[in-house]
Design a protein around this motif. Structure first.
Motif: not given
Length: 138
Positions: A1-5, A26-29, A68-72, A126-133
């Motif tokens: 997961m990515a975090r914002s700053y 995560g998995q970068l797409v 397996g990705g989401e807009m978030a 997007a960066e999709i967490p590996r457990n959802r990708f």
């Protein structure tokens, strides 16, 4: 997961975007730029920026869901608009698809897209967490 700053040393974001999004493994797409075409390739919203923004974001959402990705999971957007004022006026639609922490964005006005009736194209990373990708099957 990515975090914002949003560093306090620069201006505060005024819309649905963050200044920095940091990858955390995560998995970068990379998504191809999407436009307002329906599943059959027909234009949605001729002359209507709001309808085109909505369809374009729905297309991005569908592409992500297929793996397996989401807009978030979106880290970055590049938005190409033929009329920047109309695009900015559709900010409420973008907020239906994105919540804090927002992705980083770049928005530019262009003369036209590959078809004269298209008003918007958006590409995403997007960066999709590996457990959802889900790796697509050929």
């Amino acid at each position: 997961m990515a975090r914002s700053y949003n560093p306090p040393t620069v201006w505060k974001p005024f819309g649905a975007f963050s200044m920095v999004k940091i990858h955390e493994g995560g998995q970068l797409v990379h998504l191809k730029g999407q436009v307002s075409l329906d599943r059959e390739g027909r234009l949605v919203g001729k002359g209507d920026m709001r309808a085109q923004v909505r369809q374009t974001l729905e297309n991005i959402k569908a592409v992500l869901a297929a793996i397996g990705g989401e807009m978030a999971d979106i880290v970055s957007l590049t938005q190409y608009a033929t009329d920047i004022e109309q695009f900015m006026a559709a900010g409420d639609i973008r907020k239906e698809f994105f919540f804090e922490p927002y992705p980083v964005t770049t928005t530019v006005q262009i003369m036209r897209l590959y078809h004269p009736d298209l008003q918007i194209e958006i590409t995403a990373i997007a960066e999709i967490p590996r457990n959802r990708f889900r790796m697509p099957e050929d």
